[in-house]
Write a protein that holds these residues in place. Structure first.
Motif, PDB file in Angstrom:
ATOM      1  N   HIS A 165      26.200  31.866  14.314  1.00 22.88           N
ATOM      2  CA  HIS A 165      27.311  32.592  13.682  1.00 22.88           C
ATOM      3  C   HIS A 165      26.834  33.478  12.530  1.00 22.88           C
ATOM      4  O   HIS A 165      27.561  34.332  12.062  1.00 22.88           O
ATOM      5  CB  HIS A 165      28.363  31.618  13.140  1.00 22.88           C
ATOM      6  N   GLY A 166      25.667  33.228  12.003  1.00 24.04           N
ATOM      7  CA  GLY A 166      25.172  33.916  10.808  1.00 24.04           C
ATOM      8  C   GLY A 166      24.849  32.875   9.762  1.00 24.04           C
ATOM      9  O   GLY A 166      24.246  31.848  10.057  1.00 24.04           O
ATOM     10  N   GLN A 167      25.298  33.107   8.531  1.00 26.90           N
ATOM     11  CA  GLN A 167      25.076  32.161   7.438  1.00 26.90           C
ATOM     12  C   GLN A 167      26.340  31.328   7.255  1.00 26.90           C
ATOM     13  O   GLN A 167      27.232  31.690   6.502  1.00 26.90           O
ATOM     14  CB  GLN A 167      24.721  32.905   6.152  1.00 26.90           C
ATOM     15  N   GLN A 168      26.403  30.199   7.944  1.00 28.40           N
ATOM     16  CA  GLN A 168      27.591  29.354   7.917  1.00 28.40           C
ATOM     17  C   GLN A 168      27.499  28.355   6.770  1.00 28.40           C
ATOM     18  O   GLN A 168      26.458  27.752   6.522  1.00 28.40           O
ATOM     19  CB  GLN A 168      27.766  28.624   9.251  1.00 28.40           C
ATOM     20  N   ILE A 169      28.635  28.170   6.091  1.00 27.46           N
ATOM     21  CA  ILE A 169      28.693  27.243   4.967  1.00 27.46           C
ATOM     22  C   ILE A 169      28.902  25.824   5.485  1.00 27.46           C
ATOM     23  O   ILE A 169      29.687  25.586   6.411  1.00 27.46           O
ATOM     24  CB  ILE A 169      29.809  27.651   3.992  1.00 27.46           C
ATOM     25  N   ALA A 170      28.189  24.895   4.867  1.00 23.20           N
ATOM     26  CA  ALA A 170      28.299  23.479   5.213  1.00 23.20           C
ATOM     27  C   ALA A 170      28.607  22.690   3.947  1.00 23.20           C
ATOM     28  O   ALA A 170      28.246  23.090   2.838  1.00 23.20           O
ATOM     29  CB  ALA A 170      26.996  22.980   5.832  1.00 23.20           C
ATOM     30  N   TYR A 171      29.287  21.569   4.128  1.00 24.77           N
ATOM     31  CA  TYR A 171      29.533  20.634   3.031  1.00 24.77           C
ATOM     32  C   TYR A 171      28.960  19.296   3.444  1.00 24.77           C
ATOM     33  O   TYR A 171      29.356  18.727   4.473  1.00 24.77           O
ATOM     34  CB  TYR A 171      31.031  20.510   2.730  1.00 24.77           C
ATOM     35  N   ASN A 172      28.003  18.802   2.680  1.00 21.86           N
ATOM     36  CA  ASN A 172      27.311  17.540   2.991  1.00 21.86           C
ATOM     37  C   ASN A 172      26.777  17.520   4.426  1.00 21.86           C
ATOM     38  O   ASN A 172      26.819  16.499   5.109  1.00 21.86           O
ATOM     39  CB  ASN A 172      28.222  16.334   2.741  1.00 21.86           C
ATOM     40  N   GLY A 173      26.290  18.680   4.891  1.00 18.38           N
ATOM     41  CA  GLY A 173      25.707  18.771   6.227  1.00 18.38           C
ATOM     42  C   GLY A 173      26.713  19.025   7.336  1.00 18.38           C
ATOM     43  O   GLY A 173      26.320  19.171   8.486  1.00 18.38           O
ATOM     44  N   HIS A 174      27.993  19.098   7.031  1.00 12.64           N
ATOM     45  CA  HIS A 174      29.029  19.376   8.026  1.00 12.64           C
ATOM     46  C   HIS A 174      29.368  20.864   7.967  1.00 12.64           C
ATOM     47  O   HIS A 174      29.835  21.350   6.932  1.00 12.64           O
ATOM     48  CB  HIS A 174      30.300  18.570   7.744  1.00 12.64           C
ATOM     49  N   LEU A 175      29.144  21.596   9.050  1.00 13.72           N
ATOM     50  CA  LEU A 175      29.500  23.000   9.103  1.00 13.72           C
ATOM     51  C   LEU A 175      31.013  23.130   8.967  1.00 13.72           C
ATOM     52  O   LEU A 175      31.766  22.298   9.490  1.00 13.72           O
ATOM     53  CB  LEU A 175      29.015  23.623  10.411  1.00 13.72           C
ATOM     54  N   LEU A 176      31.467  24.160   8.257  1.00 11.92           N
ATOM     55  CA  LEU A 176      32.893  24.313   7.964  1.00 11.92           C
ATOM     56  C   LEU A 176      33.529  25.453   8.761  1.00 11.92           C
ATOM     57  O   LEU A 176      32.887  26.487   8.990  1.00 11.92           O
ATOM     58  CB  LEU A 176      33.101  24.552   6.469  1.00 11.92           C
ATOM     59  N   TYR A 177      34.789  25.241   9.144  1.00 12.77           N
ATOM     60  CA  TYR A 177      35.558  26.184   9.957  1.00 12.77           C
ATOM     61  C   TYR A 177      36.994  26.249   9.444  1.00 12.77           C
ATOM     62  O   TYR A 177      37.478  25.299   8.825  1.00 12.77           O
ATOM     63  CB  TYR A 177      35.645  25.705  11.416  1.00 12.77           C
TER      64      TYR A 177
END
Length: 176
Positions: free
Chosen positions: A122-134
């Motif tokens: 997807h590009g540079q995807q943001i994650a929180y504690n290793g969980h990708l966010l959507y």
């Protein structure tokens, strides 16, 4: 009608609910209450990309993560810490939260976990504690949580979301 069918097909393609067949395994409702999301300090090294808000999740007042527009953030249990399992039509229904800045992503409020950026399809995807966010295309206003529990694999991201451990090399630890 055609839109509903298209959404149903996309949901099924990424572990969606049975919405297209009339059934539902999602029992979440949202009631949004206001909570200050004003930063307590200036971002340390990058733009603010995540806020928090309170909603009624499964009958309990819960703090959840949102994007800067207030849209609920979700994680997909089929993802790994470094790779999204939601691609193609799935990514249309569940748009990834992408990082568009320099430095590290920041939260408007202190979080107990860590925000990071993962370079994936997807590009540079943001994650929180290793969980990708959507986000979820079915949420049309801030604070909605219509995606919680979809397909038994999509869940609302909360500040207490535990760290996702990397997958075991070679598959399962059990050798059958």
């Amino acid at each position: 009608m055609l839109v509903m069918l298209a959404i149903g097909v996309m949901l099924v393609s990424c572990g969606g609910s049975s919405a297209a067949t009339g059934g539902s395994n999602v029992a979440s409702t949202a009631t949004v209450s206001t909570m200050s999301t004003t930063p307590t300090a200036a971002p340390a090294s990058g733009p603010v990309v995540v806020k928090t808000t309170m909603v009624s999740l499964n009958g309990q007042s819960t703090t959840i993560l949102t994007d800067i527009r207030g849209r609920t953030l979700y994680y997909f249990t089929s993802d790994t810490p470094t790779q999204s399992a939601c691609t193609g039509g799935c990514a249309s229904t569940w748009p990834p939260l992408l990082f568009q800045g320099n430095g590290s992503p920041q939260s408007a409020t202190p979080l107990p976990g860590r925000l990071s950026v993962v370079k994936d399809a997807h590009g540079q995807q943001i994650a929180y504690n290793g969980h990708l966010l959507y986000t979820y295309a079915g949420d049309t206003a801030p604070g909605q949580i219509h995606g919680n529990g979809v397909g038994g694999r999509w869940f609302v991201a909360t500040p207490s979301l535990s760290v996702l451990a990397p997958p075991t090399p070679g598959g399962s630890q059990y050798k059958y």
